[in-house]
Design an enzyme around this catalytic site. Structure first.
Site, PDB file in Angstrom:
ATOM      1  N   ALA A  44      73.483 124.653  -2.407  1.00  0.00           N
ATOM      2  CA  ALA A  44      74.874 125.346  -3.114  1.00  0.00           C
ATOM      3  C   ALA A  44      76.038 124.778  -1.913  1.00  0.00           C
ATOM      4  O   ALA A  44      77.050 124.226  -2.423  1.00  0.00           O
ATOM      5  CB  ALA A  44      75.115 126.627  -2.979  1.00  0.00           C
ATOM      6  N   ASP A 258      57.968 114.706  -4.422  1.00  0.00           N
ATOM      7  CA  ASP A 258      59.382 114.844  -4.156  1.00  0.00           C
ATOM      8  C   ASP A 258      60.185 113.628  -4.854  1.00  0.00           C
ATOM      9  O   ASP A 258      61.241 114.057  -4.994  1.00  0.00           O
ATOM     10  CB  ASP A 258      59.454 114.648  -2.679  1.00  0.00           C
ATOM     11  CG  ASP A 258      60.729 115.065  -2.100  1.00  0.00           C
ATOM     12  OD1 ASP A 258      61.488 115.999  -2.570  1.00  0.00           O
ATOM     13  OD2 ASP A 258      61.226 114.524  -1.117  1.00  0.00           O
ATOM     14  N   HIS A 263      62.045 110.870  -9.741  1.00  0.00           N
ATOM     15  CA  HIS A 263      63.307 109.709  -9.366  1.00  0.00           C
ATOM     16  C   HIS A 263      62.698 108.462 -10.021  1.00  0.00           C
ATOM     17  O   HIS A 263      63.295 107.771 -10.713  1.00  0.00           O
ATOM     18  CB  HIS A 263      63.686 109.922  -7.904  1.00  0.00           C
ATOM     19  CG  HIS A 263      64.288 110.821  -7.613  1.00  0.00           C
ATOM     20  ND1 HIS A 263      64.797 111.969  -8.258  1.00  0.00           N
ATOM     21  CD2 HIS A 263      64.489 111.333  -6.279  1.00  0.00           C
ATOM     22  CE1 HIS A 263      65.352 112.849  -7.590  1.00  0.00           C
ATOM     23  NE2 HIS A 263      64.993 112.442  -6.255  1.00  0.00           N
TER      24      HIS A 263
END
Length: 515
Positions: A44, A258, A263
């Protein structure tokens, strides 16, 4: 090359605003509430608040937008500001806009598993201007362990009764097929698929999104994008740093979960998929799922795992290995490097190896897609010609370049390697490339799911990797040691060579524009 007309940031944002407001999905007059669950966390602070600020600054959010932070910590908006503002990159000229931005921020403290806390959150949102009928966007910047409780409480307590409700879910989406299915089934029991946005920030990167335009917007690539012309495809993700004292979290997941399972596999889909019927979100995602269904489970013989050790000749962090990180369990066999070969078993790609390679503490920062073409038939240059390559550089310095052979200047008829180059920073000098999170969060406001992961995509991705992950954990497979700052284990290069990749080491792309 045609001279580019310089565009100011204001002009660029004006064009973007005009595009946004032409469609029906983005209603400028509606009230929107953006709720950050986990507002006290690193994600955040470093990504979500800065991204919302950039969108607000550039006038890309609906005018009546409120930002509500929610976490267990007892914080104020001033606390949030102190934590996140260093990442905003705001200039002194933007101070008034910054004050306006924070005036639209608020914060509610509460537990994640307590209905009463969410009732307070809902009461607070209802108290905002048109809050009870506002569109609500919930960003779950939280550990997956609390997803079930949080989503249940959102559904039962915090949903807008008039406006739309959308939920952004951060990876990791589980640890294997079973845990991912459990999480997906839970979330799907509460929300419709068109309300769920599983975010993979790599799908927001400029060059990843450019893959579709390169493939399907250029006639020259269509006839050669197949097994008859392409020898292999390599997807690379390299980081020049290690875990930096945060290895405890990384150790739970490892490099395959990860980076590779999400990705790199998403980039593979964009390279390998067939042309979708349109750029509609589901048309694109349908084709990605078809590709994934053509990939068999990873074979252990097509895998190399590595773990970095300290470099005795290095400095600072480079002298420390993965196991020197005090947060990493002693004797951990978690891989910090992986090279995996996949095959897409369909007519277009039969027999072409797709090599996925990623790692930490390597020799450079780089993410790219490299298509290596087959040798020229009927060689007349005494084997002086190297294979052509098309390279899409995702980071750093976004670029597309083609490695090709040209005649070396001089009296003799000697070929040498050169490139046709499009470096974005040179071609688009005055255009600020948006951050990946900017694109993706704006997509959620607009209701576009093209660059988000659908549940069936997620399931197929885990199907491919789960047997390998379980095998590694059961057998406690020992990763190969490689030195901090190296290319990774030499065994990975040997694997790539074995399946058909030719690495000559005679050519390295040099950014001609010295960015």
């Amino acid at each position: 090359m045609a001279e580019q007309v310089a565009l100011s940031r204001t002009q660029v944002c004006g064009i973007l605003r005009e595009e946004l407001y032409q469609g029906d999905a983005f209603h400028q007059s509606d009230t929107h509430i953006f709720i950050i669950m986990g507002a006290s966390g690193d994600l955040a602070k470093k990504k979500i608040y800065p991204t919302i600020w950039w969108l607000f600054r550039d006038g890309l959010l609906p005018e009546d937008t409120f930002i509500v932070g929610y976490a267990r910590s007892n914080l104020t908006v001033d606390d949030i500001r102190k934590q996140s503002e260093p990442y905003f990159k705001a200039t002194p000229e933007e101070n008034l806009k910054l004050e306006e931005f924070f005036s639209r921020n608020s914060y509610v403290a509460g537990q994640y598993d307590e209905p009463a806390s969410f009732q307070r959150l809902n009461a607070h949102m209802n108290s905002l201007h048109h809050g009870s009928q506002a569109n609500r966007l919930f960003y779950l910047a939280l550990p997956p362990t609390v997803y079930e409780a949080v989503t249940k409480n959102i559904k039962e307590t915090c949903m807008s009764q008039i406006g739309w409700n959308r939920v952004i879910v951060e990876k990791p989406f589980g640890k294997d097929l079973q845990s991912s299915d459990k999480l997906s089934n839970h979330i799907s029991s509460l929300f419709h698929e068109d309300q769920i946005y599983r975010i993979d920030h790599y799908l927001g990167k400029e060059m990843v999104q450019n893959l579709m335009v390169l493939r399907f917007g250029n006639r020259i690539f269509g006839p050669i994008w197949n097994r008859d012309n392409i020898a292999c495809v390599i997807f690379t993700f390299k980081e020049p740093f290690g875990t930096l004292g945060r290895g405890g979290y990384f150790d739970e997941f490892g490099i395959i979960r990860d980076v590779m399972q999400n990705h790199l596999l998403q980039m593979l889909c964009l390279v390998a998929m067939e042309k979708p019927a349109s750029t509609n979100s589901d048309d694109v995602r349908d084709e990605k799922v078809k590709v994934l269904k053509c990939i068999s489970e990873v074979r252990a013989t097509d895998v190399v795992l590595g773990q970095y050790v300290g470099n005795p000749d290095g400095e600072g962090e480079a002298t420390k290995g993965y196991l020197d990180d005090p947060t990493v369990p002693r004797g951990s066999t978690t891989a910090t490097f992986a090279a995996v070969v996949l095959y897409v078993e369909n007519e277009r790609w039969d027999g072409v190896p797709f090599i996925l390679r990623c790692g930490k503490a390597l020799n450079e920062r780089k993410a790219e897609v490299r298509l290596q073409f087959r040798d020229v038939a009927g060689d007349i240059f005494q084997r002086q010609c190297k294979r052509n390559e098309l390279v899409i550089r995702v980071q750093p310095n976004e670029a597309v370049y083609t490695k090709m052979m040209t005649k070396k200047p001089g009296m003799f008829f000697n070929p040498e390697e050169s490139e046709l180059d499009l470096t974005y920073g040179n071609r688009y000098k005055d255009v600020k490339l948006p951050d990946a999170y900017e694109r993706l969060i704006l997509d959620v406001f607009c209701g576009s799911q093209m660059h988000f992961v659908r549940s069936d995509e997620l399931r197929e991705a885990w199907r491919i990797f789960t047997p390998l992950l379980h095998h590694i954990e059961k057998e406690k497979t020992q990763p190969i040691a490689y030195v901090y700052g190296s290319r990774g284990p030499p065994e990975a290069d040997e694997l790539m060579k074995r399946v058909g990749f030719q690495y000559e080491g005679t050519y390295k792309w040099v950014n001609p524009h010295k960015l």
